[in-house]
Design a protein around this motif. Structure first.
Motif, short mmCIF file in Angstrom:
data_model
loop_
_atom_site.label_atom_id
_atom_site.label_comp_id
_atom_site.label_asym_id
_atom_site.label_seq_id
_atom_site.Cartn_x
_atom_site.Cartn_y
_atom_site.Cartn_z
N LEU A 1 0.82 -1.21 0.00
CA LEU A 1 0.00 0.00 0.00
C LEU A 1 0.86 1.27 0.00
O LEU A 1 0.67 2.16 -0.84
N VAL A 2 1.81 1.33 0.93
CA VAL A 2 2.60 2.56 1.09
C VAL A 2 3.49 2.81 -0.13
O VAL A 2 3.49 3.90 -0.70
N THR A 3 4.25 1.80 -0.54
CA THR A 3 5.15 2.01 -1.67
C THR A 3 4.40 2.23 -2.97
O THR A 3 4.83 3.02 -3.83
N GLY A 4 3.26 1.55 -3.14
CA GLY A 4 2.45 1.77 -4.34
C GLY A 4 1.87 3.17 -4.39
O GLY A 4 1.86 3.83 -5.42
N TYR A 5 1.37 3.62 -3.24
CA TYR A 5 0.80 4.97 -3.15
C TYR A 5 1.87 6.03 -3.41
O TYR A 5 1.65 7.00 -4.14
N VAL A 6 3.04 5.83 -2.81
CA VAL A 6 4.13 6.79 -2.97
C VAL A 6 4.59 6.84 -4.43
O VAL A 6 4.82 7.92 -4.99
N LEU A 7 4.71 5.69 -5.06
CA LEU A 7 5.10 5.66 -6.47
C LEU A 7 4.08 6.39 -7.33
O LEU A 7 4.44 7.16 -8.23
N ALA A 8 2.80 6.16 -7.04
CA ALA A 8 1.74 6.79 -7.84
C ALA A 8 1.69 8.29 -7.65
O ALA A 8 1.22 9.01 -8.53
N SER A 9 2.15 8.79 -6.50
CA SER A 9 2.10 10.22 -6.25
C SER A 9 3.28 10.96 -6.87
O SER A 9 3.33 12.19 -6.83
N SER A 10 4.23 10.23 -7.44
CA SER A 10 5.35 10.88 -8.12
C SER A 10 4.89 11.44 -9.46
O SER A 10 4.00 10.90 -10.10
N ARG A 11 5.51 12.52 -9.88
CA ARG A 11 5.08 13.19 -11.10
C ARG A 11 5.20 12.31 -12.34
O ARG A 11 4.26 12.26 -13.15
N PRO A 12 6.31 11.59 -12.56
CA PRO A 12 6.40 10.76 -13.76
C PRO A 12 5.33 9.68 -13.83
O PRO A 12 4.75 9.43 -14.88
N ALA B 1 7.83 13.04 2.40
CA ALA B 1 6.54 13.73 2.52
C ALA B 1 5.43 12.86 1.95
O ALA B 1 4.32 12.78 2.51
N SER B 2 5.70 12.17 0.85
CA SER B 2 4.71 11.29 0.25
C SER B 2 4.48 10.05 1.11
O SER B 2 3.35 9.57 1.24
N VAL B 3 5.55 9.53 1.72
CA VAL B 3 5.41 8.38 2.62
C VAL B 3 4.52 8.72 3.80
O VAL B 3 3.65 7.94 4.20
N ALA B 4 4.72 9.90 4.39
CA ALA B 4 3.90 10.33 5.53
C ALA B 4 2.42 10.37 5.15
O ALA B 4 1.56 9.99 5.96
N GLU B 5 2.14 10.82 3.94
CA GLU B 5 0.75 10.85 3.48
C GLU B 5 0.21 9.44 3.28
O GLU B 5 -0.94 9.15 3.62
N ALA B 6 1.04 8.55 2.74
CA ALA B 6 0.60 7.19 2.45
C ALA B 6 0.33 6.38 3.72
O ALA B 6 -0.61 5.58 3.77
N VAL B 7 1.14 6.58 4.74
CA VAL B 7 1.02 5.79 5.97
C VAL B 7 -0.33 6.01 6.64
O VAL B 7 -0.86 5.12 7.32
N ARG B 8 -0.93 7.17 6.45
CA ARG B 8 -2.23 7.44 7.06
C ARG B 8 -3.30 6.46 6.60
O ARG B 8 -4.30 6.24 7.28
N ASN B 9 -3.10 5.88 5.41
CA ASN B 9 -4.11 4.97 4.85
C ASN B 9 -3.90 3.52 5.26
O ASN B 9 -4.70 2.66 4.87
N ALA B 10 -2.85 3.22 6.01
CA ALA B 10 -2.49 1.83 6.29
C ALA B 10 -3.08 1.31 7.60
O ALA B 10 -2.85 0.14 7.94
N GLY B 11 -3.83 2.13 8.32
CA GLY B 11 -4.31 1.72 9.64
C GLY B 11 -5.16 0.47 9.62
O GLY B 11 -5.04 -0.40 10.49
N GLY B 12 -6.05 0.35 8.62
CA GLY B 12 -6.93 -0.82 8.56
C GLY B 12 -6.17 -2.11 8.44
O GLY B 12 -6.50 -3.11 9.10
#
Length: 438
Positions: free
Chosen positions: A67-78, A292-303
């Motif tokens: 979840l975290v690494t996929g979200y972070v990758l997707a939030s990158s500009r490229p 900064a992107s990792v911090a945003e992604a981690v919020r979604n991992a609670g479940g």
């Protein structure tokens, strides 16, 4: 179809609890079944539950990283530009539903972890690009691609029986993937699902009850721009160093290349996470942007973090009490040589609801199902694939596997399960008929 979908979505919205409450209720249900259907005492059931509670810790961490690494990758500009470019292939809501289903099916057939993340991320890209597409159906369509994972390249059961030294080798020997994953009957089932699932999802569109989302609400946040170089401290210059990310990311790419050259296209969960992690480091450019992107992604991992141990406890009760064995033996007792693959499929579907781990489920069911199939004269490769497909089938109504996609999408299980239940019915018919008649 609109009437049926309308009914099922209202039903799920009203009665399906949050996934956390769902797993608590499921825990009590399995506890009660253990008391009624097995000789286990209440104390023994609690012990089974507690001893199994941490058995999925490694797997839970892998899922958090998916979840975290996929979200972070997707939030990158490229990567966002790439997904947005792919999303341009769809211009209407109907096209968006079909395209996202096909992409999710293909990605899940390659690797289930890859499919879960890519499907949800691509669905969000389509929601930003295509006007008036039902966001719930879009995410449900992305998740529906997960149905083919156990008939694909990363299928744990057929890969297990193809590995020398596997724990059932004394029963069936080594079963090559040419008789399971690449067998004609399995490829025909996969092909049938690639055709029918996108069509079904398209027919579930209902403009009158569609839920739209403002594209601005699902935009990934951009990392803050770095301060002026002349005002940076040495630590800040390191945090904003593109060279540091390039060197570390380059090391990751070298290992990925080495792995693919030596192991082939064997995309297990660890290498998928490795790819997501280091591509994210490269694409974000600087450590500060990446963190900064990792911090945003981690919020979604609670479940995922809180629910996976409960599912491990449920699995502990199912296995140690003998419930999983009882379910399997009951279906075996009803079977003939012709119907056995169908009943093996159904039994695996039921067990999967309580033991949501392909490897864990196979460890419980394999000795029973393979021995019974052998006594009925059923090809062990077909038995293995029947259990594998059953494990994948009921994921369509089991919120356990939907958690990463739901976290990425910002939805709850009740938002998509009203659609997924019809995918369950359709895929059950396709797979069941394929196992018996192909």
């Amino acid at each position: 179809m609109n009437m049926l979908t309308s009914f099922s979505t209202r039903l799920m919205q009203r009665y399906l609890p949050d996934p956390y409450l769902f797993v608590l209720v499921l825990t009590l249900v399995v506890f009660g079944m253990g008391l009624v259907l097995t000789p286990s005492t209440p104390v023994e059931m609690v012990v089974y539950w507690g001893e199994g509670f941490w058995d999925l810790l490694e797997f839970a961490m892998q899922m958090v990283l998916v979840l975290v690494t996929g979200y972070v990758l997707a939030s990158s500009r490229p990567f966002k530009k790439g997904l947005d470019q792919l999303a341009r292939t769809a211009n209407t809501p109907g096209q968006a539903i079909i395209v996202v289903t096909l992409v999710a099916l293909l990605a899940s057939w390659i690797n289930w972890g890859f499919g879960l993340v890519i499907g949800a991320l691509f669905a969000k890209a389509l929601a930003r690009r295509v006007a008036k597409v039902d966001y719930r159906l879009l995410i449900a369509s992305a998740y529906s691609g997960f149905i083919v994972w156990h008939g694909g390249l990363a299928a744990s059961i057929p890969l297990t029986v193809a590995t020398p030294g596997h724990f059932t080798e004394d029963i069936v020997g080594i079963i090559p993937t040419g008789e399971t994953i690449f067998a004609p009957f399995n490829l025909m089932i996969v092909a049938a699902l690639f055709i029918t699932v996108p069509i079904l999802n398209r027919f579930m569109m209902n403009e009158k009850e569609a839920v739209y989302v403002d594209p601005k609400l699902i935009e990934e946040k951009e990392a803050e721009e770095k301060p002026d170089p002349s005002e940076q401290t040495p630590a800040q210059r390191l945090e904003n160093s593109k060279m540091l990310s390039l060197i570390v990311g380059g090391m990751g790419l070298v290992f990925i290349g080495y792995y693919l050259l030596t192991a082939g296209f064997d995309l297990n969960l660890n290498i998928v996470n490795f790819m997501f992690l280091f591509l994210g480091i490269l694409f974000h450019g600087t450590p500060s942007h990446y963190l900064a992107s990792v911090a945003e992604a981690v919020r979604n991992a609670g479940g995922i973090i809180i629910q996976f141990p409960f599912y491990a406890g449920i699995m502990g009760m199912m296995v140690a009490s003998g419930l999983a064995v009882q379910f399997s033996e009951w279906f075996v007792s009803l079977s003939t040589e012709v119907t056995y693959p169908l009943f093996a499929f159904l039994s695996a579907g039921i067990v999967n609801f309580f033991v949501p781990s392909g490897g864990g489920q196979w460890a419980v069911q394999a000795p029973i199902m393979l021995s019974a199939g052998e006594s009925l004269g059923v090809d062990p490769a077909r038995t293995a694939m029947a259990v594998a497909w059953g494990d994948a089938w009921t994921n369509m109504i089991q919120p356990f596997w939907a958690l990463p996609a739901l976290a990425i999408a910002g939805l709850s299980a009740r938002d998509i399960m009203g659609f997924c239940i019809w995918v369950l019915f359709l895929s059950g018919a396709v797979i069941g008929l394929g196992l018996v008649f192909l």
